[in-house]
Scaffold this active site. Structure first.
Site, PDB file in Angstrom:
ATOM      1  N   GLU A 260       0.891  -1.165   0.000  1.00 51.31           N
ATOM      2  CA  GLU A 260       0.000   0.000   0.000  1.00 51.31           C
ATOM      3  C   GLU A 260       0.926   1.211   0.000  1.00 51.31           C
ATOM      4  OE1 GLU A 260      -1.537   3.113   0.987  1.00 51.31           O
ATOM      5  OE2 GLU A 260      -2.040   2.290   2.956  1.00 51.31           O
ATOM      6  N   GLU A 395       4.296  12.905  -4.697  1.00 52.91           N
ATOM      7  CA  GLU A 395       3.680  12.876  -3.363  1.00 52.91           C
ATOM      8  C   GLU A 395       4.492  13.760  -2.419  1.00 52.91           C
ATOM      9  OE1 GLU A 395       3.685   9.150  -0.986  1.00 52.91           O
ATOM     10  OE2 GLU A 395       1.548   9.536  -0.790  1.00 52.91           O
TER      11      GLU A 395
END
Ligand code: NDP
Length: 506
Positions: A260, A395
């Protein structure tokens, strides 16, 4: 409970015991709100990793956990949930002083999410289809066929610092529930709450060795754990870069992996959106936990007809966020987790300005009186961002929102999907049918309509594209912690009736 100035000592938790590192070494955990050391933690080395894996292996192979009935395991898990509630105050404190998460959030949401996860999982494992009976087939001949779901064995979890408890429990609970044992390596900034949870698990009756925690640097002991020959499955949450590395490492012994990873989630505001909910909703989507959430809504795509109004209202609403000490229950936004993360975020704010985005809010370290050494950053909004800018593609993992203008819905959908990531996406509109149509087009593992951050213990969570693979939460998580076995029993006793006879003999 310790006071703010205490430095607490933590050992490793191996085989149900608090255990010093074999080297005797320790490392410091710093409160990001004050810059002060709040805990000293035993620093595991390779021998400690091995001891933890052996403890997990021994218990798994004994069958004392794996061979219990799902009902028995469910009952013990429920006692674990109870222990967590009884010790919530301490867990919330440990989480806040290390991760910088606010007690306002951890107390009202994280703890409940964890106990809800345990309760739901305890229910699911009693309904789970452990055996599937296949029909008797005409070809290749009459036989009883069954498909069994069995635990992997020893699982390894490497977890990050943003939601240390939640992200550890997303792995620990389904792993244990399905009969596996587990070794967790929490992030070095935030090992405290995970260590405490392992102690509570044993107090609740989960057998010693089922849930072990080793703390120390990911680059050494994380790698030793995910390559350990006695580990059968690896679950990781963290950066895409480390995820790639873990996948590579696990491939040498072909371990099952679930990842994840990062995100750059788009949130599309349609011209008919109810701005009274979309504005605070989009800000909640990005500024919750100072933007340090993998599924944060960091790219806001706004229709040109409402663009100026949205920018103005975003800025005004952002001013209502109270920045401060996470231990103060009035604080809405705490610091970022570390000096390193602070520097990364500030660098991206500079990059955004250099790229030509228009800074309309924040952009500086935030001043919090009495907390001058804390890593606070003002909630920051860039307008006039284009999707090719680094602040729209990479990110940042901090309180930075990139607002992008669009004129056609098709263009918005194309921009939303124009990213290497695919963790989450959102739509703000009054037209629910249109929202469902758009949801089909969005390449993301979760889509929120007129909402954000709403994760459920009964719904799968995970990524499309480079946001990872595998699913956590819900029934899907139970599949991740089991492997599939086909068992065949022939129903044909007469040798002459076996179809394979003629394939080889005579
Ligand atoms: P990392 O991905 O480096 O860390 C996550 C976990 O992996 C930590 O436990 C870390 O240990 C461990 N780790 C690091 N290197 C290795 C390795 N080679 N092998 C095995 N385990 C390893 O995240 P960072 O803390 O460096 O944060 C960097 C960026 O990652 C953030 O800016 C953000 O973009 C992203 N991130 C994403 C998260 C998510 O939820 N998807 C969560 C956290 C970060 P240690 O702490 O000891 O280094």
């Amino acid at each position: 409970m310790a006071t703010v100035l205490d430095v607490q000592e933590f050992l490793l938790f191996i085989g149900g015991q608090w255990t010093p590192a074999q080297s005797g070494e320790t490392f410091d955990v710093v409160n990001p709100a004050t810059g002060r050391v709040v805990a000293r933690v035993a620093k595991a080395g390779h021998t400690d990793v091995d001891a933890a894996v052996q403890a997990a292996r021994k218990l798994f192979d004994s069958g004392r956990w794996a061979k219990q009935t799902p009902e028995a395991r469910a009952a013990i898990l429920m006692l674990f949930a109870q222990k967590i509630m009884e010790n919530a105050k301490e867990l919330i404190y440990l989480e806040a002083i290390s991760s910088g998460g606010t007690v306002r959030r951890i107390g009202s949401s994280d703890i409940l999410q964890i106990t809800d996860l345990i309760q739901q999982t305890a229910k699911f494992i009693q309904e789970y289809k452990y055996v599937e009976y296949l029909p008797i087939p005409p070809f290749p001949g009459p036989a009883n066929g069954q498909v069994w779901r069995e635990p992997y064995g020893v699982c390894a979890a490497v977890t990050p610092w943003n939601f240390p408890m939640i992200l550890a429990m997303w792995k620990v609970i389904p792993a244990l529930a399905m009969g596996n044992t587990i070794v967790v390596k929490p992030a070095s900034n935030t090992p405290l709450s995970t260590l405490k949870l392992a102690e509570l698990a044993v107090q609740a009756g989960i057998p010693a060795g089922a849930f072990n925690v080793i703390a120390g640097p990911g680059a050494s002991i994380g790698e030793a754990l995910v390559t350990h020959p006695q580990v059968d499955k690896v679950a990781f949450t963290g950066s895409t870069e480390v995820g790639r590395r873990i996948m590579q490492l696990a491939s040498t012994s072909v371990k099952k992996v679930s990842l994840e990873l990062g995100g750059k989630s788009p949130s599309i505001v349609l011209p008919d959106a109810d701005l009274d909910i979309a504005i605070p909703g989009a800000l909640f989507g990005v500024f919750m936990h100072s933007g340090q959430i993998c599924e944060s809504g960091t790219r806001l795509l706004v229709h040109e007809s409402i663009y100026d109004e949205v920018i103005e209202r975003l800025v005004a609403k952002t001013k209502e966020i109270k920045i401060g000490d996470p231990l103060n229950d009035q604080t809405g936004m705490g610091p970022v987790v570390s000096k390193q993360q602070f520097d990364t975020v500030m660098r991206y704010i500079q990059i955004g300005q250099q790229e030509g985005a228009r800074l309309v809010c924040g952009g500086k370290p935030a001043t919090v009186e009495g907390y001058e050494n804390g890593y606070f950053i003002e909630p920051t909004i860039f307008a006039d961002v284009t999707n090719d800018m680094r602040i729209a593609q990479e990110e940042i993992f901090g309180p930075v929102l990139s607002v992008i203008k669009y004129s056609q819905l098709d263009e918005a959908i194309r921009l939303a999907n124009d990213t290497i990531y695919g963790l989450a996406a959102g739509i703000w509109t009054r037209d629910i049918n249109e929202a469902y149509r758009i949801a089909h087009e969005l390449k993301a593992g979760t889509v929120w309509i007129n909402d954000w951050h709403m994760l459920r213990a009964d719904a799968p969570f995970g990524g499309y594209k480079q946001s990872g693979f595998g699913r956590e939460l819900g029934r899907h998580a139970l599949d991740e912690y089991t492997q599939v076995k086909h068992v065949h029993a022939s129903l044909v006793p007469e040798p002459e009736k076996r179809p394979w006879l003629s394939m080889l003999f005579g």
